[in-house]
Design an enzyme around this catalytic site. Structure first.
Site, PDB file in Angstrom:
ATOM      1  N   SER A  88      -4.462 -19.870  -3.684  1.00 22.31           N
ATOM      2  CA  SER A  88      -5.118 -19.358  -2.491  1.00 22.31           C
ATOM      3  C   SER A  88      -4.069 -18.847  -1.517  1.00 22.31           C
ATOM      4  O   SER A  88      -3.147 -19.580  -1.150  1.00 22.31           O
ATOM      5  CB  SER A  88      -5.969 -20.437  -1.814  1.00 22.31           C
ATOM      6  OG  SER A  88      -6.484 -19.943  -0.593  1.00 22.31           O
ATOM      7  N   SER A  89      -4.219 -17.598  -1.080  1.00 21.79           N
ATOM      8  CA  SER A  89      -3.312 -17.047  -0.074  1.00 21.79           C
ATOM      9  C   SER A  89      -3.474 -17.766   1.262  1.00 21.79           C
ATOM     10  O   SER A  89      -2.594 -17.691   2.123  1.00 21.79           O
ATOM     11  CB  SER A  89      -3.583 -15.550   0.113  1.00 21.79           C
ATOM     12  OG  SER A  89      -4.881 -15.337   0.651  1.00 21.79           O
ATOM     13  N   SER A 116      -4.041 -11.792  -3.934  1.00 21.76           N
ATOM     14  CA  SER A 116      -4.601 -11.503  -2.607  1.00 21.76           C
ATOM     15  C   SER A 116      -3.471 -11.190  -1.626  1.00 21.76           C
ATOM     16  O   SER A 116      -3.426 -11.695  -0.500  1.00 21.76           O
ATOM     17  CB  SER A 116      -5.459 -12.668  -2.094  1.00 21.76           C
ATOM     18  OG  SER A 116      -6.616 -12.825  -2.873  1.00 21.76           O
ATOM     19  N   ASP A 228     -13.305 -10.842  -2.757  1.00 21.39           N
ATOM     20  CA  ASP A 228     -14.501 -10.831  -1.914  1.00 21.39           C
ATOM     21  C   ASP A 228     -15.410  -9.637  -2.197  1.00 21.39           C
ATOM     22  O   ASP A 228     -16.578  -9.636  -1.794  1.00 21.39           O
ATOM     23  CB  ASP A 228     -14.114 -10.840  -0.436  1.00 21.39           C
ATOM     24  CG  ASP A 228     -13.483 -12.150  -0.008  1.00 21.39           C
ATOM     25  OD1 ASP A 228     -13.741 -13.163  -0.684  1.00 21.39           O
ATOM     26  OD2 ASP A 228     -12.737 -12.159   0.982  1.00 21.39           O
TER      27      ASP A 228
END
Length: 285
Positions: A88-89, A116, A228
């Site tokens: 996760s960024s 990301s 997203d």
């Protein structure tokens, strides 16, 4: 955590279902030396926090758990931070936000390629706007102790939300969107390329984006930097002739819901043929 210029030493933070808020504020609270009890609702308590709590523990902070609820104590120290770039960024953004508040220099080193990337680029750009410079290199970031500087800033339009309106236009309508920045660092500005490849008619004029329905065909989408957008892409693919392959989106399974499963369930309920893959899906338009 900060009220009227003073640091609050004890805080209770309910992040509801927002993973980004949790992952941003946890290292900031640690950097300020705030003892914080953090909670959440829905799926958030089961979402991974261990990569972040691990580096906090390695740098002077105790964390009661690797999943919410979590209580942190102690003051974060600068130095070396090492974590994966493909989970996760948001972990990286949170540490970047916190690092200038520390007394020592800090280096964040990624042990795997960053996914990301647009979100981290946006973080660094926002920090620069508020007076903090980040030195970037091949899978590392270096930050010196710096005071943030207040400023007035107009927030640009959200390409992630625009993608849904672009999808609606591509499927069978005609829409003009204003308020977007066409040299944006947002990864989801890739919507221009994705919907053009589907076949939508897209023109940009006078700082407005005009999207019009056209004959659509299936495409292949690498979603590693645009997770997203997957629901909007999937909906468009249902109306595109042929096969659309969406891959490299495995992290969607760790969002507020398993977005791969929920997107497939919605399409299947409407009669679309979809094949589930570990990191994405194949949609037969």
């Amino acid at each position: 955590i900060i009220s009227k210029g003073k640091t609050i030493r004890n805080a209770e933070l309910d992040f509801v279902e927002s993973g980004s808020t949790a992952r941003f504020l946890m290292p900031i609270a640690a950097a300020l030396g705030t003892e914080a009890t953090m909670t959440g609702k829905g799926r958030l308590p089961s979402r991974p926090m261990a990569p972040l709590t691990k580096v906090l523990r390695e740098n002077g902070v105790s964390a009661s758990s690797d999943n919410l609820p979590i209580t942190i104590k102690g003051k974060l120290q600068g130095g070396e931070y090492s974590l994966a770039g493909n989970i996760s960024s948001q972990y990286i953004s949170g540490l970047l936000f916190a690092a200038p508040l520390l007394k020592e220099k800090s280096t964040i080193t990624l042990t795997s390629p960053l996914e990301s990337t647009g979100y981290v680029d946006m973080t660094i750009d926002a920090m620069k706007t508020f007076g903090v410079e980040v030195e970037t290199g091949q899978q590392f970031f270096k930050i010196k102790p710096t005071k943030y500087r207040g400023t007035n800033e107009i927030i640009e339009g959200d390409w992630s939300q625009a993608a849904f309106f672009m999808s609606a236009a591509a499927i069978g309508s005609e829409i003009t969107i204003s308020g977007l920045k066409f040299n944006s660092l947002q990864g989801d500005m890739a919507a221009l390329d994705v919907f053009s490849r589907f076949g939508a008619d897209i023109t940009i004029e006078n700082d407005k984006c005009h999207i019009k329905h056209n004959k659509l065909c299936g495409i292949e989408v690498d979603a590693s930097n645009i997770p997203d957008m997957v629901p909007a892409i999937a909906a468009t693919a249902a109306f595109a002739k042929g096969k659309t392959v969406i891959h490299s989106a495995g992290r969607l399974r760790l969002k507020e819901s398993d977005r791969i499963k929920t997107t497939i369930a919605a399409l299947t309920a409407m009669g679309v043929k979809v094949e589930e893959k570990p990191d994405g899906m194949i949609i037969y338009g």
